[in-house]
Design a protein around this motif. Structure first.
Motif, PDB file in Angstrom:
ATOM      1  N   ALA A 188       2.917  -3.189  -9.152  1.00 27.65           N
ATOM      2  CA  ALA A 188       4.183  -2.611  -9.604  1.00 27.65           C
ATOM      3  C   ALA A 188       4.179  -1.126  -9.307  1.00 27.65           C
ATOM      4  N   GLY A 189       5.294  -0.642  -8.759  1.00 27.18           N
ATOM      5  CA  GLY A 189       5.369   0.773  -8.430  1.00 27.18           C
ATOM      6  C   GLY A 189       6.728   1.125  -7.879  1.00 27.18           C
ATOM      7  N   THR A 190       6.835   2.294  -7.302  1.00 26.57           N
ATOM      8  CA  THR A 190       8.114   2.742  -6.752  1.00 26.57           C
ATOM      9  C   THR A 190       7.987   2.980  -5.256  1.00 26.57           C
TER      10      THR A 190
ATOM     11  N   ASP B 258      10.041   5.206  -2.661  1.00 28.90           N
ATOM     12  CA  ASP B 258      11.087   6.222  -2.522  1.00 28.90           C
ATOM     13  C   ASP B 258      11.922   6.311  -3.803  1.00 28.90           C
ATOM     14  N   GLY B 259      11.249   6.132  -4.930  1.00 30.40           N
ATOM     15  CA  GLY B 259      11.912   6.228  -6.226  1.00 30.40           C
ATOM     16  C   GLY B 259      12.513   4.938  -6.739  1.00 30.40           C
ATOM     17  N   VAL B 260      12.484   3.875  -5.942  1.00 24.36           N
ATOM     18  CA  VAL B 260      13.076   2.598  -6.336  1.00 24.36           C
ATOM     19  C   VAL B 260      11.990   1.724  -6.982  1.00 24.36           C
ATOM     20  N   PRO B 261      12.187   1.278  -8.224  1.00 22.90           N
ATOM     21  CA  PRO B 261      11.165   0.460  -8.895  1.00 22.90           C
ATOM     22  C   PRO B 261      11.086  -0.940  -8.298  1.00 22.90           C
ATOM     23  N   ALA B 262       9.884  -1.373  -7.964  1.00 18.79           N
ATOM     24  CA  ALA B 262       9.701  -2.645  -7.273  1.00 18.79           C
ATOM     25  C   ALA B 262       8.410  -3.308  -7.712  1.00 18.79           C
ATOM     26  N   ILE B 263       8.351  -4.607  -7.488  1.00 19.82           N
ATOM     27  CA  ILE B 263       7.126  -5.376  -7.684  1.00 19.82           C
ATOM     28  C   ILE B 263       6.757  -6.036  -6.366  1.00 19.82           C
ATOM     29  N   PHE B 264       5.473  -5.946  -6.014  1.00 25.91           N
ATOM     30  CA  PHE B 264       4.952  -6.610  -4.829  1.00 25.91           C
ATOM     31  C   PHE B 264       3.977  -7.689  -5.268  1.00 25.91           C
ATOM     32  N   LEU B 265       4.243  -8.901  -4.840  1.00 25.08           N
ATOM     33  CA  LEU B 265       3.396 -10.039  -5.161  1.00 25.08           C
ATOM     34  C   LEU B 265       2.539 -10.334  -3.934  1.00 25.08           C
ATOM     35  N   LYS B 266       1.291  -9.865  -3.999  1.00 28.32           N
ATOM     36  CA  LYS B 266       0.395  -9.971  -2.852  1.00 28.32           C
ATOM     37  C   LYS B 266      -0.266 -11.347  -2.857  1.00 28.32           C
ATOM     38  N   GLY B 267       0.328 -12.252  -2.101  1.00 28.65           N
ATOM     39  CA  GLY B 267      -0.216 -13.592  -1.999  1.00 28.65           C
ATOM     40  C   GLY B 267       0.616 -14.616  -2.731  1.00 28.65           C
ATOM     41  N   ARG B 268       0.591 -15.817  -2.217  1.00 29.32           N
ATOM     42  CA  ARG B 268       1.301 -16.942  -2.808  1.00 29.32           C
ATOM     43  C   ARG B 268       0.391 -18.158  -2.774  1.00 29.32           C
ATOM     44  N   ALA B 269       0.713 -19.128  -3.612  1.00 28.40           N
ATOM     45  CA  ALA B 269       0.066 -20.435  -3.535  1.00 28.40           C
ATOM     46  C   ALA B 269       0.999 -21.374  -2.786  1.00 28.40           C
ATOM     47  N   HIS B 270       0.414 -22.215  -1.958  1.00 24.08           N
ATOM     48  CA  HIS B 270       1.185 -23.153  -1.151  1.00 24.08           C
ATOM     49  C   HIS B 270       1.054 -24.552  -1.734  1.00 24.08           C
ATOM     50  N   LEU B 271       2.056 -25.362  -1.515  1.00 22.79           N
ATOM     51  CA  LEU B 271       2.008 -26.726  -2.017  1.00 22.79           C
ATOM     52  C   LEU B 271       0.825 -27.494  -1.428  1.00 22.79           C
TER      53      LEU B 271
ATOM     54  N   ASP C 235       0.814  -1.215   0.000  1.00 22.93           N
ATOM     55  CA  ASP C 235       0.000   0.000   0.000  1.00 22.93           C
ATOM     56  C   ASP C 235       0.849   1.267   0.000  1.00 22.93           C
ATOM     57  N   ALA C 236       2.113   1.145   0.393  1.00 20.59           N
ATOM     58  CA  ALA C 236       2.989   2.318   0.459  1.00 20.59           C
ATOM     59  C   ALA C 236       3.593   2.677  -0.892  1.00 20.59           C
ATOM     60  N   ALA C 237       3.406   1.836  -1.891  1.00 23.79           N
ATOM     61  CA  ALA C 237       4.029   2.076  -3.198  1.00 23.79           C
ATOM     62  C   ALA C 237       3.291   3.157  -3.975  1.00 23.79           C
ATOM     63  N   ASP C 238       4.046   3.926  -4.760  1.00 25.18           N
ATOM     64  CA  ASP C 238       3.449   4.790  -5.781  1.00 25.18           C
ATOM     65  C   ASP C 238       3.149   3.889  -6.970  1.00 25.18           C
ATOM     66  N   VAL C 239       1.898   3.503  -7.103  1.00 25.71           N
ATOM     67  CA  VAL C 239       1.510   2.408  -7.990  1.00 25.71           C
ATOM     68  C   VAL C 239       1.564   2.819  -9.458  1.00 25.71           C
ATOM     69  N   VAL C 240       2.203   1.957 -10.240  1.00 26.66           N
ATOM     70  CA  VAL C 240       2.233   2.108 -11.693  1.00 26.66           C
ATOM     71  C   VAL C 240       1.236   1.162 -12.351  1.00 26.66           C
ATOM     72  N   ALA C 241       1.114  -0.049 -11.798  1.00 28.95           N
ATOM     73  CA  ALA C 241       0.207  -1.038 -12.379  1.00 28.95           C
ATOM     74  C   ALA C 241      -0.281  -2.000 -11.309  1.00 28.95           C
ATOM     75  N   THR C 242      -1.527  -2.423 -11.448  1.00 26.94           N
ATOM     76  CA  THR C 242      -2.123  -3.455 -10.597  1.00 26.94           C
ATOM     77  C   THR C 242      -2.660  -4.541 -11.507  1.00 26.94           C
TER      78      THR C 242
END
Length: 293
Positions: free
Chosen positions: A78-80, A82-95, A48-55
């Motif tokens: 996907a977003g930044t 503090d200016g650093v480009p990053a991707i956040f993967l909200k959620g995972r699948a478990h075995l 939620d803290a990211a400056d969002v570029v894409a969801t």
């Protein structure tokens, strides 16, 4: 499965990775992510803290996991930071959800194809350390795979990594040092420990926890170890942190439940959010992606 079937499986994974990569790139508006963060149970608020570029919902990305557990949204942000480009993967699948290794491979190898260099793994975990009760954080220094499965079993896909990838620096020591520096800078207590990953979906028995403790484990959960293996196989550096949601079985009085996990993940997640954000910012300075304040 025959060798021809395995070859076809590799081809299908590569097709899904290529298609997912193209979909993401078309939504990034030129942003080049260098770090990706997988957010565990109840920890999605970090994004939620990211400056969002894409969801982008995972359902729009071929081959990506389809999480079915509460607390795992299944959304790529996907977003930044503090200016650093990053991707956040909200959620995972478990075995334990019945998925095989394929969706995990597609998700993580897509990050590699996008140009990501570091994968930050987070999870909600039980603690074996009295000094790290629910609400605290443990930096992952190493892992023990108790899932009964190695996700690289079967014919190796040489295009992604070697047949026998080393795991002696599974969680990068330099990055872990940066994580501790970030924790100190924001005044967040942090200890390091070894994460033991079980298959699930049952919580561990007290006897299993005694075994883990005797073998050097400090926290337990039902994720993360397979993701780390896939990431290291394809050359990504890994850093990890557990948000502690309970004392492990037999070490506390409270009955274990997923509701408890979600409740305490929200509390520990506030600390984790600040830590992840500071780490990304500091890492961006080191990589020349932003100037020091």
């Amino acid at each position: 499965m025959s060798i021809f079937g395995r070859k076809k499986e590799h081809e299908n994974l590569d097709i899904a990775i290529a298609e997912s990569t193209n979909i993401i790139l078309n939504r990034l508006n030129g942003m080049q992510p260098k770090i990706a963060v997988i957010l565990g149970s109840g920890l999605g608020g970090v994004a939620d803290a990211a400056d969002v570029v894409a969801t982008i919902p995972y359902t729009d990305l071929p081959g990506f996991p389809r999480p079915s557990v509460e607390g795992h949204a299944g959304t790529l942000i996907a977003g930044t930071i503090d200016g650093v480009p990053a991707i956040f993967l909200k959620g995972r699948a478990h075995l334990y959800e019945g998925v095989g290794p394929a969706p995990l491979k597609v998700m993580i190898r897509t990050m590699k194809t996008l140009g990501v260099e570091v994968l930050f793994l987070t999870n909600a975990a039980g603690s074996l350390r009295p000094e790290a009760p629910a609400g605290e954080l443990i930096a992952i220094a190493d892992q023990i795979n108790f899932t009964g499965l190695n996700v690289l079993a079967g014919p190796n896909d040489d295009a992604w990594g070697p047949r026998f990838p080393p795991m002696d620096n599974a969680y990068d020591a330099e990055l872990r040092g940066m994580l501790f520096n970030a924790a100190a800078a924001i005044g967040t207590p942090l200890i390091e420990g070894t994460y033991a990953g079980f298959l699930g979906p049952t919580f561990e028995t007290p006897a299993e926890i005694r075994m883990v403790k005797a073998m050097g484990g400090d926290s337990v959960g039902m994720s993360t170890v397979s993701e780390c293996i896939i990431a290291r196989h394809c050359g990504l550096k890994v850093v990890g942190c557990s948000a502690i949601t309970n004392m492990a079985a037999g070490m506390g009085d409270e009955a274990l439940s997923h509701d408890q996990t979600i409740e305490w993940a929200a509390i520990a997640g506030q600390k984790l959010t600040k830590l992840v954000l500071r780490f990304i910012s500091d890492w961006g300075v080191q990589k020349g992606l932003k100037k020091a304040a």
